[in-house]
Design an enzyme around this catalytic site. Sequence first.
Site, PDB file in Angstrom:
ATOM      1  N   ALA A  89       0.857  -1.183   0.000  1.00 23.82           N
ATOM      2  CA  ALA A  89       0.000   0.000   0.000  1.00 23.82           C
ATOM      3  C   ALA A  89       0.897   1.237   0.000  1.00 23.82           C
ATOM      4  CB  ALA A  89      -0.881  -0.021   1.235  1.00 23.82           C
ATOM      5  N   GLY A 144       0.829  -5.086   0.842  1.00 25.09           N
ATOM      6  CA  GLY A 144      -0.332  -5.193  -0.047  1.00 25.09           C
ATOM      7  C   GLY A 144       0.016  -5.834  -1.385  1.00 25.09           C
ATOM      8  N   GLU A 153      -0.225  -9.403  -0.702  1.00 25.52           N
ATOM      9  CA  GLU A 153      -1.658  -9.694  -0.514  1.00 25.52           C
ATOM     10  C   GLU A 153      -2.401  -9.684  -1.848  1.00 25.52           C
ATOM     11  OE1 GLU A 153      -1.685  -6.546   2.421  1.00 25.52           O
ATOM     12  OE2 GLU A 153      -2.627  -7.911   3.849  1.00 25.52           O
ATOM     13  N   GLU A 183       4.638  -5.031   7.287  1.00 30.69           N
ATOM     14  CA  GLU A 183       3.851  -3.971   7.941  1.00 30.69           C
ATOM     15  C   GLU A 183       4.271  -3.733   9.381  1.00 30.69           C
ATOM     16  OE1 GLU A 183       2.614  -6.394   6.040  1.00 30.69           O
ATOM     17  OE2 GLU A 183       1.060  -5.602   4.696  1.00 30.69           O
TER      18      GLU A 183
END
Length: 258
Positions: A66, A109, A112, A132
């Site tokens: 992200a 992300g 993911e 993260e």
Amino acid sequence: MEYENILVERPVEGVGLIRLNRPRQFNALNSALLSELSDAFEVLDRDDAIGCIVITGNDKVFAAGADIKEMADAGAVEMLTRDFVGLFDRIRAVRKPIIAAVSGWALGGGCELAMSCDMIVASESARFGQPEINLGVIPGAGGTQRLTRAVGKAIAMEMVLNDRRLSAQEAYDFGLVNRVAPVESYLDEALELARSIASRAPIAVRLAKEAVNKAFELPLGEGLEFERRNFYFLFATEDQKEGMKAFLEKRPPEWKGR
Ligand code: CAA
């Protein structure tokens, strides 16, 4: 439709290819990119000429997660109301098979996103991680759940709690990726896999994807019931009649998608 953060191509018959295209930001997933991505998935999913979708980055990075710049100053209420992670749910709703062709970093992300796909073809330089924890947060787009189902609790704990990163070979050994190929050919391998899937009976492919995914969500008895009903349902399709007739007549089937 023209996109700014992704490129959409149709390089092989039956296959849609999405390239993440923010190379200077290591393909960081900001909300604009995620929103374009979910739009492109929906368009390709609705297109009868497309049987399988491939998503890739570039040789050096799939996606570094992200967009930290976009999130850094956000408050909890803003994160909740903007709910950019919710855009990942739209990928989950895609009915056609999706293959992630991953080279270089697939972090946070990015990892993911790859795990939201149905299969992963990795290049030898692929690196998977959920870093993260270094930012004072935890994965928010499925990392703790999909990773644990894919590689098991022990490795997932190390990755999520202590930023352990997996090489392509480790990811293969732990069952996270389908295959590992040289950097020069991983995308071609992914496209060939996609072409092969796209050449099969479309309704059966769709129900096969649904049934395998149900294995992660339903207790065994309900999953078996779901599978069996869809197996019986396929006897209502022209493709089932054609597939079995072609086998008995010793010729290749001609699928109609009906
Ligand atoms: N968000 C925003 N920008 C990012 C980014 C990210 N996730 N990852 C990299 N970039 C940017 C850097 O800021 C840098 O930009 P500038 O040149 O403008 O400074 C550029 O991409 C190149 O990055 P580096 O200079 O750090 O390159 P490197 O080769 O030294 O390292 C890297 C590459 C290992 C990928 C490193 O950039 C990195 O660790 N990135 C962050 C990875 C991360 O923590 N991801 C998790 C994000 S949170 C998340 O994803 C939450 C969720 O579950 C949904």
